[in-house]
Design an enzyme around this catalytic site. Sequence first.
Site, PDB file in Angstrom:
ATOM      1  N   ASN A 143       0.873  -1.135   0.051  1.00 56.63           N
ATOM      2  CA  ASN A 143      -0.032  -0.025  -0.106  1.00 56.63           C
ATOM      3  C   ASN A 143       0.900   1.193  -0.080  1.00 56.63           C
ATOM      4  OD1 ASN A 143      -1.749   2.196   0.510  1.00 56.63           O
ATOM      5  ND2 ASN A 143      -2.532   1.038   2.489  1.00 56.63           N
ATOM      6  N   LYS A 185       3.605   0.991   2.807  1.00 53.66           N
ATOM      7  CA  LYS A 185       3.043  -0.300   3.803  1.00 53.66           C
ATOM      8  C   LYS A 185       3.121  -1.556   3.208  1.00 53.66           C
ATOM      9  CE  LYS A 185      -0.168   2.623   6.275  1.00 53.66           C
ATOM     10  NZ  LYS A 185      -1.527   3.187   5.947  1.00 53.66           N
ATOM     11  N   LEU A 208     -15.616   3.463  10.544  1.00 53.72           N
ATOM     12  CA  LEU A 208     -15.712   5.034  11.017  1.00 53.72           C
ATOM     13  C   LEU A 208     -14.242   5.044  11.455  1.00 53.72           C
ATOM     14  CD1 LEU A 208     -19.022   4.808  12.989  1.00 53.72           C
ATOM     15  CD2 LEU A 208     -18.660   5.869  10.710  1.00 53.72           C
ATOM     16  N   GLY A 209     -13.420   5.908  10.772  1.00 54.56           N
ATOM     17  CA  GLY A 209     -12.023   6.009  10.983  1.00 54.56           C
ATOM     18  C   GLY A 209     -11.644   7.492  10.979  1.00 54.56           C
ATOM     19  N   GLY A 218     -10.764   8.652   8.328  1.00 57.16           N
ATOM     20  CA  GLY A 218     -11.889   8.973   7.119  1.00 57.16           C
ATOM     21  C   GLY A 218     -12.945   7.989   7.273  1.00 57.16           C
ATOM     22  N   ARG A 243     -11.971  16.238   7.209  1.00 60.03           N
ATOM     23  CA  ARG A 243     -12.736  16.263   5.665  1.00 60.03           C
ATOM     24  C   ARG A 243     -14.202  16.995   6.434  1.00 60.03           C
ATOM     25  NH1 ARG A 243     -11.315  10.870   3.857  1.00 60.03           N
ATOM     26  NH2 ARG A 243      -9.232  11.045   3.050  1.00 60.03           N
ATOM     27  N   ASP A 264      -8.774  14.023  16.466  1.00 62.99           N
ATOM     28  CA  ASP A 264      -8.736  12.732  17.273  1.00 62.99           C
ATOM     29  C   ASP A 264      -9.992  12.644  17.984  1.00 62.99           C
ATOM     30  OD1 ASP A 264      -8.466  10.566  19.015  1.00 62.99           O
ATOM     31  OD2 ASP A 264      -6.256  10.634  18.626  1.00 62.99           O
ATOM     32  N   ARG A 277     -10.783  10.646  20.224  1.00 63.63           N
ATOM     33  CA  ARG A 277     -10.626  10.293  21.697  1.00 63.63           C
ATOM     34  C   ARG A 277     -10.421  11.878  22.386  1.00 63.63           C
ATOM     35  NH1 ARG A 277      -6.234   5.889  20.403  1.00 63.63           N
ATOM     36  NH2 ARG A 277      -6.142   7.629  18.718  1.00 63.63           N
ATOM     37  N   ILE A 335     -12.601   4.217  15.042  1.00 65.25           N
ATOM     38  CA  ILE A 335     -13.955   4.688  15.890  1.00 65.25           C
ATOM     39  C   ILE A 335     -14.862   3.568  16.274  1.00 65.25           C
ATOM     40  CG2 ILE A 335     -15.634   6.361  16.208  1.00 65.25           C
ATOM     41  CD1 ILE A 335     -13.957   8.331  14.504  1.00 65.25           C
TER      42      ILE A 335
END
Length: 450
Positions: A30, A37, A235-236, A238, A267, A308, A310, A358
């Site tokens: 990736n 990666k 849900l991250g 992005g 975003r 973030d 959190r 998330i």
Amino acid sequence: MLASRPPLGQVPARSNTSGTALPPKLLVLNAGSSSLKFKIFGVDPLVAGMGGMFDRIGDKANCTLKASAPDPSGGKSRKWDLKLPAGDHTAALREILAFISDHVSGSFSREVVAVGHRIVHGLDISQPVLLDERALGRIREAAVFAPLHNPAGLQGIEAAQSVFQGVPQVAVFDTAFHATMPAYAYMYGIPYELYEKHQIRRYGFHGTSHKYLVEQAAAMLGKPVSETNVITCHLGNGSSVAAVVGGRCVDTSMGMTPLEGLLMGTRCGDVDPAVVLHIENQLGLSAQETDNLLNKKSGLLGVTGSSDLRAVIDAAQRGEGRAQLGLDMLVHRIKKYIGAYTAVLGGKVDAVVFSAGIGENSSLLRGLVLQDMQGLGMELDPEANQAAVGGRQGDIGAPSSRVRLLVIPTDEELSIAQQTLQLVQEAREGAGAAATDGGSGSAGVTARAA
Ligand code: ADP
């Protein structure tokens, strides 16, 4: 589905100089603009091994290689963090291979039977493809919609082609899973020529994750994928939601680019297009500056000061109003998409799936999203919700919930590995059939001997 196919180990092993068969391996890559990666998989059975990331490629003084490998005896995974110079992606890949050769297998480069590449944009290509000139051309063409990602992906491909000559290389596209969307879901309400001449339409992203989640959800429900209707929430940083009928995506929240849809880390998600014009005209921002503002400075970051979740939750719990607003906006939009997609599925939803950073970890966010959704047949089990964190899979729905509510850790690399092996095997079978019947081979794919 893989389960119904012949074992993937039928992809033939390569052999060493004395003719002994080597254990077949698969490499998943990736590539980002300055990162690469990687993850390696044993093929028979498909099992993940060492993975990691080469970062800051081109910045020779500061390049780092981070890697981790599972302990075969089930203990703590081993971790490495090294400084290694690499001027480009090919040099980085050579360093990665030397590292794998030192720590996994001295003959790794000769064990690789296929390389799978994650490519962000594939226009309307609906399946993984074996890389040939035509496929490379499509990836270059799609770069207009993914100017940072697709050229980086091409660099990763070039690097792998120079190192693994004659080994099949496969591109797996983030957009592919969404290619089944009907036109009324993927078209924008703008002049039709813009679609015909410039391919402006909705494509959707995170497709590899959504596909994986659908397959896992069907397995958890004990139903064939072809009979399972799900709403998948990735849900991250992005984020996107997809509506899936019998394994086929019928709508998703991201659009021509990943900017559309949910509120994300940085975003903006859905916004009245007139806002964009207003910003450009009134603030005198260039197209590039506006792009940067909407992609990098908006979302949770723009509203709360942190991308973030959190930190946003902590701040909201301390009573900070903006953090509470950002959290409320995020929850509201996820709810809206789940409601809209329940309607798109005609109310016949087997499961809602939560995944990514998330979705897999924030029981608080899931609880807020699923609050007061009994009318849609969705009822949370608070204890099961608390327990399904930190990479644990679970059904967090109350027994009375008509719709199952599932937490499923996503695994995009595994999905890329599965799709790569499946395609290589199909291509081999196609080539075999063509050789026996003198026919033209499998549909539009070029197989090279492993
Ligand atoms: P990416 O899209 O970059 O792969 P991830 O899937 O890793 O991102 O998700 C990152 C997001 O997950 C961040 O917003 C982070 O705050 C959030 N996250 C991770 N763990 C938790 C948690 N325990 N509670 C709330 N949010 C979390």
